[in-house]
Write a protein that holds these residues in place. Sequence first.
Motif, PDB file in Angstrom:
ATOM      1  N   MET A   1       4.144  28.549  -2.974  1.00  0.00           N
ATOM      2  CA  MET A   1       4.408  29.417  -4.092  1.00  0.00           C
ATOM      3  C   MET A   1       3.875  28.773  -5.360  1.00  0.00           C
ATOM      4  O   MET A   1       4.246  27.671  -5.713  1.00  0.00           O
ATOM      5  N   THR A   2       3.030  29.519  -5.992  1.00  0.00           N
ATOM      6  CA  THR A   2       2.396  28.984  -7.180  1.00  0.00           C
ATOM      7  C   THR A   2       3.033  29.544  -8.436  1.00  0.00           C
ATOM      8  O   THR A   2       3.726  30.566  -8.420  1.00  0.00           O
ATOM      9  N   ARG A   3       2.782  28.858  -9.511  1.00  0.00           N
ATOM     10  CA  ARG A   3       3.316  29.274 -10.799  1.00  0.00           C
ATOM     11  C   ARG A   3       2.721  30.603 -11.247  1.00  0.00           C
ATOM     12  O   ARG A   3       3.413  31.446 -11.813  1.00  0.00           O
ATOM     13  N   GLU A   4       1.462  30.828 -10.970  1.00  0.00           N
ATOM     14  CA  GLU A   4       0.791  32.047 -11.393  1.00  0.00           C
ATOM     15  C   GLU A   4       1.349  33.271 -10.683  1.00  0.00           C
ATOM     16  O   GLU A   4       1.289  34.375 -11.198  1.00  0.00           O
ATOM     17  N   ARG A   5       1.899  33.069  -9.493  1.00  0.00           N
ATOM     18  CA  ARG A   5       2.450  34.201  -8.739  1.00  0.00           C
ATOM     19  C   ARG A   5       3.714  34.748  -9.399  1.00  0.00           C
ATOM     20  O   ARG A   5       3.989  35.940  -9.329  1.00  0.00           O
ATOM     21  N   PHE A   6       4.491  33.890 -10.045  1.00  0.00           N
ATOM     22  CA  PHE A   6       5.752  34.314 -10.628  1.00  0.00           C
ATOM     23  C   PHE A   6       5.673  34.582 -12.125  1.00  0.00           C
ATOM     24  O   PHE A   6       6.530  35.260 -12.671  1.00  0.00           O
ATOM     25  N   LEU A   7       4.684  34.059 -12.790  1.00  0.00           N
ATOM     26  CA  LEU A   7       4.547  34.280 -14.225  1.00  0.00           C
ATOM     27  C   LEU A   7       3.633  35.473 -14.487  1.00  0.00           C
ATOM     28  O   LEU A   7       2.526  35.347 -14.979  1.00  0.00           O
TER      29      LEU A   7
ATOM     30  N   ASN B   1       9.049  41.718 -17.000  1.00  0.00           N
ATOM     31  CA  ASN B   1       9.738  42.980 -17.246  1.00  0.00           C
ATOM     32  C   ASN B   1      11.029  43.078 -16.447  1.00  0.00           C
ATOM     33  O   ASN B   1      12.043  43.548 -16.957  1.00  0.00           O
ATOM     34  N   ARG B   2      11.016  42.644 -15.202  1.00  0.00           N
ATOM     35  CA  ARG B   2      12.231  42.695 -14.373  1.00  0.00           C
ATOM     36  C   ARG B   2      13.325  41.786 -14.913  1.00  0.00           C
ATOM     37  O   ARG B   2      14.490  42.183 -14.963  1.00  0.00           O
ATOM     38  N   ILE B   3      12.953  40.594 -15.302  1.00  0.00           N
ATOM     39  CA  ILE B   3      13.937  39.652 -15.840  1.00  0.00           C
ATOM     40  C   ILE B   3      14.503  40.172 -17.156  1.00  0.00           C
ATOM     41  O   ILE B   3      15.719  40.154 -17.373  1.00  0.00           O
ATOM     42  N   SER B   4      13.657  40.662 -18.028  1.00  0.00           N
ATOM     43  CA  SER B   4      14.115  41.202 -19.311  1.00  0.00           C
ATOM     44  C   SER B   4      15.025  42.404 -19.110  1.00  0.00           C
ATOM     45  O   SER B   4      16.062  42.536 -19.770  1.00  0.00           O
ATOM     46  N   PHE B   5      14.664  43.284 -18.196  1.00  0.00           N
ATOM     47  CA  PHE B   5      15.483  44.460 -17.928  1.00  0.00           C
ATOM     48  C   PHE B   5      16.836  44.078 -17.368  1.00  0.00           C
ATOM     49  O   PHE B   5      17.871  44.609 -17.792  1.00  0.00           O
ATOM     50  N   SER B   6      16.861  43.145 -16.421  1.00  0.00           N
ATOM     51  CA  SER B   6      18.140  42.765 -15.814  1.00  0.00           C
ATOM     52  C   SER B   6      19.044  42.057 -16.815  1.00  0.00           C
ATOM     53  O   SER B   6      20.252  42.311 -16.848  1.00  0.00           O
ATOM     54  N   LEU B   7      18.501  41.189 -17.649  1.00  0.00           N
ATOM     55  CA  LEU B   7      19.327  40.526 -18.665  1.00  0.00           C
ATOM     56  C   LEU B   7      19.822  41.528 -19.703  1.00  0.00           C
ATOM     57  O   LEU B   7      20.983  41.470 -20.132  1.00  0.00           O
ATOM     58  N   GLY B   8      18.979  42.444 -20.099  1.00  0.00           N
ATOM     59  CA  GLY B   8      19.395  43.468 -21.042  1.00  0.00           C
ATOM     60  C   GLY B   8      20.457  44.384 -20.466  1.00  0.00           C
ATOM     61  O   GLY B   8      21.401  44.782 -21.158  1.00  0.00           O
ATOM     62  N   LEU B   9      20.341  44.709 -19.190  1.00  0.00           N
ATOM     63  CA  LEU B   9      21.321  45.560 -18.533  1.00  0.00           C
ATOM     64  C   LEU B   9      22.684  44.876 -18.468  1.00  0.00           C
ATOM     65  O   LEU B   9      23.717  45.515 -18.691  1.00  0.00           O
ATOM     66  N   ILE B  10      22.688  43.577 -18.201  1.00  0.00           N
ATOM     67  CA  ILE B  10      23.940  42.823 -18.170  1.00  0.00           C
ATOM     68  C   ILE B  10      24.615  42.863 -19.540  1.00  0.00           C
ATOM     69  O   ILE B  10      25.823  43.077 -19.642  1.00  0.00           O
ATOM     70  N   VAL B  11      23.845  42.671 -20.583  1.00  0.00           N
ATOM     71  CA  VAL B  11      24.395  42.684 -21.941  1.00  0.00           C
ATOM     72  C   VAL B  11      24.930  44.068 -22.287  1.00  0.00           C
ATOM     73  O   VAL B  11      26.038  44.196 -22.831  1.00  0.00           O
TER      74      VAL B  11
ATOM     75  N   GLY C   1       4.971  41.809 -14.540  1.00  0.00           N
ATOM     76  CA  GLY C   1       5.979  42.503 -13.734  1.00  0.00           C
ATOM     77  C   GLY C   1       7.273  41.719 -13.633  1.00  0.00           C
ATOM     78  O   GLY C   1       8.371  42.264 -13.792  1.00  0.00           O
ATOM     79  N   TRP C   2       7.170  40.422 -13.358  1.00  0.00           N
ATOM     80  CA  TRP C   2       8.367  39.585 -13.275  1.00  0.00           C
ATOM     81  C   TRP C   2       9.044  39.480 -14.632  1.00  0.00           C
ATOM     82  O   TRP C   2      10.266  39.491 -14.743  1.00  0.00           O
TER      83      TRP C   2
END
Length: 52
Positions: free
Chosen positions: A1-7, A13-23, A10-11
């Motif tokens: 698993m490389t760094r470029e695959r996760f950065l 946006n998903r992280i931002s959406f999930s953190l915003g939804l929690i708040v 799309g990732w």
Amino acid sequence: MTRERFLTVGWNNRISFSLGLIVVVYVIAVLATASWGSQEGFIGLTLIGLVF
């Protein structure tokens, strides 16, 4: 698993959406239970404000 695959956009946006939804869920729960005036609700909202 490389760094470029996760950065990716799309990732990000998903992280931002999930953190915003929690708040948003927490804020709605605090306001709906009328605990805004209580010490715990105020501390929780303050901590979320400091983090974000």
